[in-house]
Design an enzyme around this catalytic site. Structure first.
Site, PDB file in Angstrom:
ATOM      1  N   ASP A 161      -0.149   7.590   0.845  1.00 11.86           N
ATOM      2  CA  ASP A 161      -0.541   8.517  -0.208  1.00 11.86           C
ATOM      3  C   ASP A 161      -2.064   8.575  -0.245  1.00 11.86           C
ATOM      4  OD1 ASP A 161      -0.950  10.006  -2.472  1.00 11.86           O
ATOM      5  OD2 ASP A 161       0.233   8.735  -3.800  1.00 11.86           O
ATOM      6  N   GLU A 187       1.183  11.921   2.214  1.00 11.62           N
ATOM      7  CA  GLU A 187       1.414  12.461   0.877  1.00 11.62           C
ATOM      8  C   GLU A 187       0.111  12.925   0.232  1.00 11.62           C
ATOM      9  OE1 GLU A 187       3.013  10.656  -3.380  1.00 11.62           O
ATOM     10  OE2 GLU A 187       3.910   9.973  -1.505  1.00 11.62           O
ATOM     11  N   HIS A 265       8.866  11.574  -8.042  1.00  8.77           N
ATOM     12  CA  HIS A 265       7.696  10.705  -8.036  1.00  8.77           C
ATOM     13  C   HIS A 265       7.845   9.577  -9.061  1.00  8.77           C
ATOM     14  CE1 HIS A 265       3.340  10.010  -9.360  1.00  8.77           C
ATOM     15  NE2 HIS A 265       3.377   9.594  -8.112  1.00  8.77           N
ATOM     16  N   GLU A 287      11.467   6.211  -5.829  1.00  7.44           N
ATOM     17  CA  GLU A 287      10.255   5.429  -5.608  1.00  7.44           C
ATOM     18  C   GLU A 287      10.133   4.280  -6.598  1.00  7.44           C
ATOM     19  OE1 GLU A 287       5.370   5.932  -5.282  1.00  7.44           O
ATOM     20  OE2 GLU A 287       6.561   7.475  -6.285  1.00  7.44           O
TER      21      GLU A 287
END
Length: 339
Positions: A161, A187, A265, A287
Protein backbone atom coordinates in the site's frame (compact mmCIF):
# COMPACT_ATOMS: atom_id res chain seq x y z
CA UNK A 1 -4.18 13.80 5.83
CA UNK A 2 -7.43 14.32 7.75
CA UNK A 3 -8.34 14.52 11.44
CA UNK A 4 -7.54 11.11 12.87
CA UNK A 5 -9.99 11.38 15.73
CA UNK A 6 -12.77 8.83 15.60
CA UNK A 7 -16.40 9.91 15.50
CA UNK A 8 -18.89 7.71 17.34
CA UNK A 9 -22.54 8.03 16.37
CA UNK A 10 -25.38 6.98 18.67
CA UNK A 11 -28.97 6.77 17.43
CA UNK A 12 -31.75 5.92 19.86
CA UNK A 13 -35.26 4.71 19.09
CA UNK A 14 -38.29 5.95 20.98
CA UNK A 15 -38.33 2.79 23.10
CA UNK A 16 -34.68 3.01 24.10
CA UNK A 17 -32.86 0.73 21.65
CA UNK A 18 -29.51 2.15 20.55
CA UNK A 19 -27.58 1.83 17.30
CA UNK A 20 -23.88 2.65 17.18
CA UNK A 21 -21.24 3.30 14.56
CA UNK A 22 -17.76 4.72 14.17
CA UNK A 23 -16.06 6.65 11.38
CA UNK A 24 -13.25 9.15 10.89
CA UNK A 25 -13.08 12.90 10.37
CA UNK A 26 -13.03 14.29 13.89
CA UNK A 27 -14.73 17.60 14.58
CA UNK A 28 -15.54 18.24 10.91
CA UNK A 29 -17.61 15.07 10.52
CA UNK A 30 -19.12 15.54 13.99
CA UNK A 31 -20.31 19.01 13.00
CA UNK A 32 -21.96 17.74 9.80
CA UNK A 33 -23.80 14.99 11.65
CA UNK A 34 -24.82 17.01 14.66
CA UNK A 35 -25.91 20.23 12.96
CA UNK A 36 -27.13 18.99 9.59
CA UNK A 37 -27.96 15.27 9.38
CA UNK A 38 -29.53 14.82 12.79
CA UNK A 39 -32.67 16.75 11.87
CA UNK A 40 -33.22 14.53 8.80
CA UNK A 41 -33.59 11.33 10.80
CA UNK A 42 -35.60 12.66 13.73
CA UNK A 43 -38.91 10.77 13.83
CA UNK A 44 -38.22 8.57 10.80
CA UNK A 45 -38.96 4.84 10.80
CA UNK A 46 -35.94 2.69 11.60
CA UNK A 47 -36.42 0.44 8.56
CA UNK A 48 -36.51 3.31 6.02
CA UNK A 49 -32.73 3.32 5.71
CA UNK A 50 -32.43 3.63 1.93
CA UNK A 51 -34.80 6.63 1.85
CA UNK A 52 -32.89 8.29 4.70
CA UNK A 53 -29.62 7.69 2.85
CA UNK A 54 -30.90 9.37 -0.31
CA UNK A 55 -32.18 12.34 1.67
CA UNK A 56 -28.87 12.75 3.52
CA UNK A 57 -26.85 12.53 0.32
CA UNK A 58 -28.99 15.00 -1.59
CA UNK A 59 -29.04 17.45 1.31
CA UNK A 60 -25.22 17.49 1.35
CA UNK A 61 -24.73 18.42 -2.30
CA UNK A 62 -23.76 22.02 -1.39
CA UNK A 63 -20.99 20.59 0.84
CA UNK A 64 -19.42 17.91 -1.30
CA UNK A 65 -20.05 14.38 -2.55
CA UNK A 66 -16.99 12.74 -1.03
CA UNK A 67 -14.59 12.85 1.89
CA UNK A 68 -15.91 14.15 5.18
CA UNK A 69 -19.47 14.48 3.87
CA UNK A 70 -19.65 10.79 3.00
CA UNK A 71 -17.96 9.79 6.26
CA UNK A 72 -20.78 11.62 8.03
CA UNK A 73 -23.42 9.83 5.95
CA UNK A 74 -21.65 6.52 6.63
CA UNK A 75 -21.66 7.13 10.37
CA UNK A 76 -25.41 7.69 10.45
CA UNK A 77 -26.17 4.87 8.01
CA UNK A 78 -24.20 2.22 9.89
CA UNK A 79 -25.81 3.22 13.18
CA UNK A 80 -29.24 2.95 11.52
CA UNK A 81 -28.45 -0.56 10.30
CA UNK A 82 -27.27 -1.51 13.78
CA UNK A 83 -30.51 -0.19 15.23
CA UNK A 84 -32.54 -1.91 12.51
CA UNK A 85 -31.03 -5.31 13.39
CA UNK A 86 -31.74 -4.73 17.07
CA UNK A 87 -35.38 -3.89 16.44
CA UNK A 88 -35.69 -7.26 14.69
CA UNK A 89 -33.79 -9.07 17.46
CA UNK A 90 -31.30 -10.49 14.97
CA UNK A 91 -27.62 -10.11 14.22
CA UNK A 92 -26.54 -7.69 11.49
CA UNK A 93 -25.40 -10.68 9.41
CA UNK A 94 -28.93 -12.06 9.55
CA UNK A 95 -30.46 -8.66 8.81
CA UNK A 96 -28.29 -8.48 5.69
CA UNK A 97 -29.40 -11.91 4.51
CA UNK A 98 -27.24 -14.38 6.42
CA UNK A 99 -23.98 -15.88 5.25
CA UNK A 100 -20.69 -17.57 5.96
CA UNK A 101 -19.48 -18.26 9.48
CA UNK A 102 -15.85 -17.48 8.70
CA UNK A 103 -13.89 -15.56 6.08
CA UNK A 104 -10.42 -15.66 4.54
CA UNK A 105 -8.08 -12.95 5.80
CA UNK A 106 -5.05 -11.07 4.55
CA UNK A 107 -2.87 -9.27 7.06
CA UNK A 108 -1.46 -5.75 6.80
CA UNK A 109 1.67 -5.66 8.95
CA UNK A 110 4.88 -3.75 9.65
CA UNK A 111 6.82 -6.75 11.00
CA UNK A 112 6.51 -9.53 8.43
CA UNK A 113 8.65 -11.94 10.44
CA UNK A 114 5.94 -12.01 13.11
CA UNK A 115 3.66 -13.64 10.54
CA UNK A 116 6.04 -16.25 9.19
CA UNK A 117 4.34 -19.60 8.62
CA UNK A 118 0.87 -18.15 9.32
CA UNK A 119 -1.98 -19.19 7.08
CA UNK A 120 -3.06 -15.73 5.93
CA UNK A 121 -4.45 -15.38 2.41
CA UNK A 122 -1.63 -12.85 1.94
CA UNK A 123 0.62 -10.27 3.63
CA UNK A 124 0.55 -6.54 2.84
CA UNK A 125 3.20 -3.92 3.55
CA UNK A 126 2.80 -0.18 3.97
CA UNK A 127 5.57 1.38 1.90
CA UNK A 128 7.98 3.46 4.02
CA UNK A 129 9.41 5.69 1.27
CA UNK A 130 8.24 7.81 -1.64
CA UNK A 131 9.89 9.54 -4.61
CA UNK A 132 11.58 12.19 -2.44
CA UNK A 133 13.77 9.48 -0.90
CA UNK A 134 15.44 8.87 -4.27
CA UNK A 135 17.09 5.67 -5.41
CA UNK A 136 18.07 4.72 -1.88
CA UNK A 137 14.45 4.89 -0.76
CA UNK A 138 13.28 2.93 -3.78
CA UNK A 139 15.77 0.19 -2.97
CA UNK A 140 14.60 0.19 0.66
CA UNK A 141 11.03 -0.33 -0.57
CA UNK A 142 12.17 -3.25 -2.72
CA UNK A 143 14.04 -4.70 0.27
CA UNK A 144 10.87 -4.35 2.32
CA UNK A 145 8.99 -6.46 -0.20
CA UNK A 146 11.80 -9.00 -0.17
CA UNK A 147 11.33 -9.35 3.59
CA UNK A 148 7.59 -9.83 3.10
CA UNK A 149 8.20 -12.43 0.41
CA UNK A 150 10.56 -14.32 2.72
CA UNK A 151 8.02 -14.29 5.54
CA UNK A 152 5.09 -15.25 3.31
CA UNK A 153 6.94 -17.99 1.47
CA UNK A 154 7.05 -18.62 -2.26
CA UNK A 155 3.44 -19.77 -2.62
CA UNK A 156 1.58 -17.01 -0.77
CA UNK A 157 0.57 -13.51 -1.88
CA UNK A 158 2.33 -10.28 -0.96
CA UNK A 159 0.92 -6.83 -1.59
CA UNK A 160 1.81 -3.22 -0.84
CA UNK A 161 0.00 0.00 0.00
CA UNK A 162 1.60 3.28 -1.15
CA UNK A 163 -1.21 5.41 0.36
CA UNK A 164 -1.25 7.82 -2.62
CA UNK A 165 2.34 8.95 -1.95
CA UNK A 166 3.87 7.89 -5.27
CA UNK A 167 3.66 9.17 -8.84
CA UNK A 168 3.36 7.31 -12.12
CA UNK A 169 7.05 7.17 -13.02
CA UNK A 170 8.09 6.09 -9.52
CA UNK A 171 5.46 3.33 -9.42
CA UNK A 172 6.62 1.94 -12.75
CA UNK A 173 10.27 2.07 -11.65
CA UNK A 174 9.43 0.28 -8.44
CA UNK A 175 7.36 -2.39 -10.19
CA UNK A 176 10.25 -3.13 -12.52
CA UNK A 177 12.76 -3.28 -9.65
CA UNK A 178 10.53 -5.55 -7.57
CA UNK A 179 9.44 -7.87 -10.35
CA UNK A 180 11.31 -10.82 -8.86
CA UNK A 181 9.17 -10.75 -5.71
CA UNK A 182 5.90 -11.54 -7.52
CA UNK A 183 3.71 -8.75 -6.13
CA UNK A 184 0.02 -9.58 -6.13
CA UNK A 185 -1.13 -5.96 -6.11
CA UNK A 186 -0.04 -2.35 -5.74
CA UNK A 187 -2.58 -0.39 -3.71
CA UNK A 188 -3.39 3.30 -4.12
CA UNK A 189 -0.09 4.48 -5.59
CA UNK A 190 -1.64 7.76 -6.83
CA UNK A 191 -4.30 10.17 -5.57
CA UNK A 192 -7.76 9.15 -6.84
CA UNK A 193 -8.18 12.28 -8.95
CA UNK A 194 -5.08 11.46 -11.04
CA UNK A 195 -6.93 9.45 -13.63
CA UNK A 196 -4.37 10.24 -16.33
CA UNK A 197 -1.66 8.81 -14.12
CA UNK A 198 -3.71 5.70 -13.40
CA UNK A 199 -4.28 5.21 -17.13
CA UNK A 200 -0.52 5.39 -17.73
CA UNK A 201 0.07 2.90 -14.91
CA UNK A 202 -2.50 0.50 -16.28
CA UNK A 203 -0.80 0.64 -19.67
CA UNK A 204 2.73 0.37 -18.28
CA UNK A 205 2.38 -2.31 -15.61
CA UNK A 206 2.85 -5.96 -16.43
CA UNK A 207 -0.36 -7.93 -16.87
CA UNK A 208 0.23 -9.86 -13.65
CA UNK A 209 0.57 -6.71 -11.50
CA UNK A 210 -2.84 -5.73 -10.23
CA UNK A 211 -4.02 -2.30 -9.12
CA UNK A 212 -6.03 -2.26 -5.90
CA UNK A 213 -7.96 1.02 -5.68
CA UNK A 214 -10.97 2.46 -3.92
CA UNK A 215 -9.97 3.31 -0.34
CA UNK A 216 -10.67 6.91 -1.33
CA UNK A 217 -13.68 6.24 -3.52
CA UNK A 218 -16.47 7.66 -1.42
CA UNK A 219 -19.50 6.81 -3.56
CA UNK A 220 -20.71 4.30 -6.15
CA UNK A 221 -20.01 6.95 -8.80
CA UNK A 222 -16.32 7.12 -7.83
CA UNK A 223 -16.13 3.34 -8.05
CA UNK A 224 -18.03 3.26 -11.34
CA UNK A 225 -15.42 5.52 -12.95
CA UNK A 226 -12.58 3.18 -11.98
CA UNK A 227 -14.51 0.17 -13.27
CA UNK A 228 -15.71 1.84 -16.47
CA UNK A 229 -12.17 2.84 -17.47
CA UNK A 230 -10.73 -0.57 -16.64
CA UNK A 231 -8.31 0.91 -14.09
CA UNK A 232 -9.06 -1.26 -11.07
CA UNK A 233 -8.37 -4.97 -10.59
CA UNK A 234 -9.45 -5.17 -6.93
CA UNK A 235 -11.91 -2.60 -5.60
CA UNK A 236 -11.43 -1.70 -1.92
CA UNK A 237 -14.02 0.74 -0.55
CA UNK A 238 -14.12 1.42 3.19
CA UNK A 239 -17.63 0.99 4.59
CA UNK A 240 -17.13 3.71 7.23
CA UNK A 241 -16.00 6.21 4.58
CA UNK A 242 -17.95 5.29 1.44
CA UNK A 243 -21.45 6.13 2.60
CA UNK A 244 -21.93 3.21 4.97
CA UNK A 245 -23.68 -0.11 4.48
CA UNK A 246 -26.40 1.17 2.14
CA UNK A 247 -23.98 2.64 -0.39
CA UNK A 248 -21.49 -0.22 -0.15
CA UNK A 249 -24.25 -2.73 -0.89
CA UNK A 250 -24.83 -0.81 -4.12
CA UNK A 251 -21.09 -0.83 -4.82
CA UNK A 252 -20.95 -4.59 -4.29
CA UNK A 253 -23.82 -5.12 -6.74
CA UNK A 254 -22.18 -2.87 -9.34
CA UNK A 255 -18.78 -4.56 -9.01
CA UNK A 256 -20.35 -8.00 -9.22
CA UNK A 257 -22.08 -7.07 -12.46
CA UNK A 258 -18.72 -5.90 -13.86
CA UNK A 259 -16.92 -9.00 -12.57
CA UNK A 260 -14.53 -6.88 -10.44
CA UNK A 261 -13.61 -8.44 -7.08
CA UNK A 262 -14.13 -6.38 -3.92
CA UNK A 263 -12.12 -6.59 -0.71
CA UNK A 264 -13.54 -4.19 1.87
CA UNK A 265 -10.89 -1.93 3.39
CA UNK A 266 -9.84 -2.45 7.04
CA UNK A 267 -12.57 -5.02 7.54
CA UNK A 268 -11.74 -6.68 10.84
CA UNK A 269 -11.99 -3.44 12.86
CA UNK A 270 -15.50 -2.94 11.48
CA UNK A 271 -17.98 -5.63 12.55
CA UNK A 272 -20.51 -4.22 10.05
CA UNK A 273 -17.99 -4.74 7.23
CA UNK A 274 -17.42 -8.35 8.32
CA UNK A 275 -21.18 -8.85 8.36
CA UNK A 276 -21.50 -7.37 4.84
CA UNK A 277 -18.73 -9.55 3.46
CA UNK A 278 -20.25 -12.67 4.99
CA UNK A 279 -23.80 -11.93 3.87
CA UNK A 280 -23.30 -10.40 0.44
CA UNK A 281 -20.06 -11.78 -1.04
CA UNK A 282 -19.16 -15.22 -2.35
CA UNK A 283 -15.99 -16.62 -0.74
CA UNK A 284 -14.76 -13.17 0.31
CA UNK A 285 -11.37 -12.09 1.59
CA UNK A 286 -11.14 -9.41 4.30
CA UNK A 287 -8.35 -7.25 5.74
CA UNK A 288 -6.83 -7.48 9.21
CA UNK A 289 -4.52 -4.61 10.22
CA UNK A 290 -1.97 -5.79 12.79
CA UNK A 291 -1.68 -2.96 15.34
CA UNK A 292 0.23 -4.91 17.94
CA UNK A 293 -1.44 -6.47 20.94
CA UNK A 294 -4.95 -5.34 19.99
CA UNK A 295 -6.83 -2.59 18.24
CA UNK A 296 -8.61 -0.29 20.72
CA UNK A 297 -11.69 -0.40 18.49
CA UNK A 298 -12.38 -4.07 19.13
CA UNK A 299 -13.68 -3.52 22.64
CA UNK A 300 -15.81 -0.54 21.57
CA UNK A 301 -17.44 -1.61 18.33
CA UNK A 302 -17.66 -5.36 18.85
CA UNK A 303 -15.97 -8.44 20.19
CA UNK A 304 -12.32 -8.91 19.34
CA UNK A 305 -12.11 -10.96 16.14
CA UNK A 306 -11.15 -14.60 16.51
CA UNK A 307 -8.67 -15.88 13.93
CA UNK A 308 -8.15 -19.54 13.12
CA UNK A 309 -5.83 -20.88 10.44
CA UNK A 310 -5.91 -17.69 8.39
CA UNK A 311 -9.65 -17.13 8.72
CA UNK A 312 -11.79 -14.91 10.96
CA UNK A 313 -15.06 -15.86 12.62
CA UNK A 314 -17.99 -13.63 11.67
CA UNK A 315 -19.74 -11.93 14.62
CA UNK A 316 -23.28 -13.28 14.75
CA UNK A 317 -24.58 -12.22 18.17
CA UNK A 318 -28.33 -11.75 18.33
CA UNK A 319 -29.83 -8.57 19.72
CA UNK A 320 -32.33 -8.53 22.56
CA UNK A 321 -36.00 -9.17 21.93
CA UNK A 322 -37.35 -5.71 21.15
CA UNK A 323 -40.14 -4.56 18.78
CA UNK A 324 -39.57 -2.15 15.86
CA UNK A 325 -39.75 1.53 16.73
CA UNK A 326 -39.23 5.04 15.46
CA UNK A 327 -36.17 7.13 16.10
CA UNK A 328 -36.46 9.32 19.16
CA UNK A 329 -33.13 11.13 19.08
CA UNK A 330 -29.50 10.77 18.12
CA UNK A 331 -26.26 12.19 19.38
CA UNK A 332 -22.53 11.81 19.09
CA UNK A 333 -20.61 10.01 21.76
CA UNK A 334 -18.64 13.09 22.81
CA UNK A 335 -21.46 15.64 22.58
CA UNK A 336 -24.47 16.65 24.62
CA UNK A 337 -27.57 14.57 24.10
CA UNK A 338 -30.18 16.06 21.76
CA UNK A 339 -33.84 15.33 22.49
Amino acid sequence: MWPTKKVFVRIESEDGLVGWSCTNGGEVVALIIQTHLSRLIQGTTVSDIADVWDQMFNSLLPYDRSGFAMMAVAGVDIALWDLHAKTKSVSLVTALGGGAGDLGVYCTATQPEAHRDNSWWGLKAAMPFGPDAGDQGLQANVDCMAAFRKAAGPDSRIMLDAFMAWDTDYTLRFAEAAVGHDLYWIEDPLPPHDLDGLRKLRAGLADNTRLALGNFSFTRWDCAELIREGLVDILQPDVAWAGGITECLRILDMARAADVPVILHNTCEQPWALAMAAARQSDPVVEFVDRGDASPLYGLMGAEPVFDNGRVLVPNNKAGNQPPAKIAHQFLGHSAKKD
